[in-house]
Design a protein around this motif. Sequence first.
Motif, PDB file in Angstrom:
ATOM      1  N   TRP A  96     -15.719  24.286  -8.392  1.00 29.64           N
ATOM      2  CA  TRP A  96     -14.396  24.087  -8.941  1.00 29.64           C
ATOM      3  C   TRP A  96     -13.239  23.849  -7.951  1.00 29.64           C
ATOM      4  O   TRP A  96     -12.097  23.422  -8.474  1.00 29.64           O
ATOM      5  N   ALA A  97     -13.142  24.629  -7.048  1.00 31.20           N
ATOM      6  CA  ALA A  97     -12.057  24.543  -6.032  1.00 31.20           C
ATOM      7  C   ALA A  97     -11.905  23.005  -5.620  1.00 31.20           C
ATOM      8  O   ALA A  97     -10.737  22.527  -5.441  1.00 31.20           O
ATOM      9  N   GLN A  98     -12.935  22.432  -5.291  1.00 27.10           N
ATOM     10  CA  GLN A  98     -13.138  20.931  -4.995  1.00 27.10           C
ATOM     11  C   GLN A  98     -12.463  20.111  -6.075  1.00 27.10           C
ATOM     12  O   GLN A  98     -11.698  19.131  -5.880  1.00 27.10           O
ATOM     13  N   ASP A 108      -2.683  15.417 -11.165  1.00 30.57           N
ATOM     14  CA  ASP A 108      -2.709  16.276 -12.511  1.00 30.57           C
ATOM     15  C   ASP A 108      -2.715  17.601 -12.273  1.00 30.57           C
ATOM     16  O   ASP A 108      -3.866  18.167 -12.276  1.00 30.57           O
ATOM     17  N   ALA A 109      -1.471  17.954 -12.096  1.00 29.37           N
ATOM     18  CA  ALA A 109      -1.352  19.614 -11.909  1.00 29.37           C
ATOM     19  C   ALA A 109      -2.033  20.614 -12.879  1.00 29.37           C
ATOM     20  O   ALA A 109      -2.462  21.498 -12.640  1.00 29.37           O
ATOM     21  N   ALA A 110      -2.035  20.218 -14.331  1.00 27.71           N
ATOM     22  CA  ALA A 110      -2.496  21.092 -15.237  1.00 27.71           C
ATOM     23  C   ALA A 110      -4.080  21.036 -15.100  1.00 27.71           C
ATOM     24  O   ALA A 110      -4.470  22.226 -15.245  1.00 27.71           O
ATOM     25  N   LYS A 111      -4.715  20.158 -14.795  1.00 20.03           N
ATOM     26  CA  LYS A 111      -6.099  19.915 -14.867  1.00 20.03           C
ATOM     27  C   LYS A 111      -6.588  20.844 -13.433  1.00 20.03           C
ATOM     28  O   LYS A 111      -7.499  21.616 -13.381  1.00 20.03           O
ATOM     29  N   ALA A 112      -5.396  20.710 -12.322  1.00 16.79           N
ATOM     30  CA  ALA A 112      -6.073  21.317 -11.206  1.00 16.79           C
ATOM     31  C   ALA A 112      -5.896  22.603 -11.161  1.00 16.79           C
ATOM     32  O   ALA A 112      -6.828  23.462 -10.880  1.00 16.79           O
ATOM     33  N   ARG A 113      -4.918  23.226 -12.117  1.00  7.21           N
ATOM     34  CA  ARG A 113      -4.825  24.723 -12.409  1.00  7.21           C
ATOM     35  C   ARG A 113      -6.078  25.416 -13.053  1.00  7.21           C
ATOM     36  O   ARG A 113      -6.517  26.313 -12.700  1.00  7.21           O
ATOM     37  N   SER A 114      -6.527  24.760 -14.017  1.00  7.64           N
ATOM     38  CA  SER A 114      -7.453  25.009 -14.882  1.00  7.64           C
ATOM     39  C   SER A 114      -9.023  25.256 -13.951  1.00  7.64           C
ATOM     40  O   SER A 114      -9.322  26.032 -13.876  1.00  7.64           O
ATOM     41  N   ALA A 115      -9.076  24.124 -13.040  1.00  4.85           N
ATOM     42  CA  ALA A 115     -10.168  24.086 -12.112  1.00  4.85           C
ATOM     43  C   ALA A 115     -10.042  25.216 -11.254  1.00  4.85           C
ATOM     44  O   ALA A 115     -10.980  26.174 -10.948  1.00  4.85           O
ATOM     45  N   LEU A 116      -8.761  25.520 -10.454  1.00  8.79           N
ATOM     46  CA  LEU A 116      -8.840  26.430  -9.615  1.00  8.79           C
ATOM     47  C   LEU A 116      -8.670  27.915 -10.023  1.00  8.79           C
ATOM     48  O   LEU A 116      -9.228  28.842  -9.614  1.00  8.79           O
ATOM     49  N   ASP A 117      -8.222  28.140 -11.392  1.00 12.19           N
ATOM     50  CA  ASP A 117      -8.436  29.351 -12.125  1.00 12.19           C
ATOM     51  C   ASP A 117     -10.094  29.680 -12.341  1.00 12.19           C
ATOM     52  O   ASP A 117     -10.281  30.814 -11.978  1.00 12.19           O
ATOM     53  N   ALA A 118     -10.757  28.509 -12.399  1.00 10.44           N
ATOM     54  CA  ALA A 118     -12.165  28.928 -12.528  1.00 10.44           C
ATOM     55  C   ALA A 118     -12.587  29.379 -11.270  1.00 10.44           C
ATOM     56  O   ALA A 118     -13.467  30.001 -11.114  1.00 10.44           O
TER      57      ALA A 118
END
Length: 256
Positions: A96-98, A108-118
């Motif tokens: 998820w971090a990768q 794509d900051a919004a998708k980055a945030r979702s993945a990093l939240d996970a």
Amino acid sequence: MILLLAALQVATPSVAAPPVAAPSVAAPSATSCVALAAEDPVAAERRASLDRSAAGRGCLGLALAGQNRFPAAAAAFEEAARAAELAQDEAAARYWAQAGNAWLAGQDAAKARSALDAALAAGTLTGMERGEAALDRARALVAIGDSKAARADLDMAVKDAADDPLAWLLSATLARRDGDLGRARADIAQALRRSADDAQVQLEAGNIAAAAGDEAGAKAAWGEAVRLAPDRPAGQSAARALAQFGADEQKGGEQK
């Protein structure tokens, strides 16, 4: 610093690959994938496309990242994360971090945030890995305008990834923008201790000095940024700042 090429240095967790239909082309091991992705990402992509396991999808992500195909790489890392979650493999958080890092590289900051939240919610990242994930999420949060949440993540980053000058640099930059010049000066000093030869660090040191009214300090730092990287964005920004200082001084002299 953690732009996605750093992911090429992260070993993908070892997960046994299932048999493939074409026995003449073996799916790469996690270790060999990292090496191949760094050396020949196109070849790594061809090999990884045969492997649907978490490790195979992670390998594909590395291969795509090596070709600067960041959105596709992020999607592959997310597939790896979901496969790892189904297998109850703690490596899911790393994938998820990768993915978040790849989404950032793909703007794509919004998708980055979702993945990093996970990644961070999993609770399995520790030390430097957790700090780097927090740093990436802070970058995403700044990009979407949530500086308050970004501050919390940067506080985590400078603790867990204290050796990464980017954590201190971004913390200093955010503090300056928020008007906390004391924090900004302290954090940029830490960044300078770790990476004084980085033009971006010197540029921000000049910005902070200027905000604090330290003209000599600002000129010195900006001048160093220009010396280090005259043809790079940081050096060019520093040159413009110095030129503006000179124009202001000339204007002030004429008014006298």
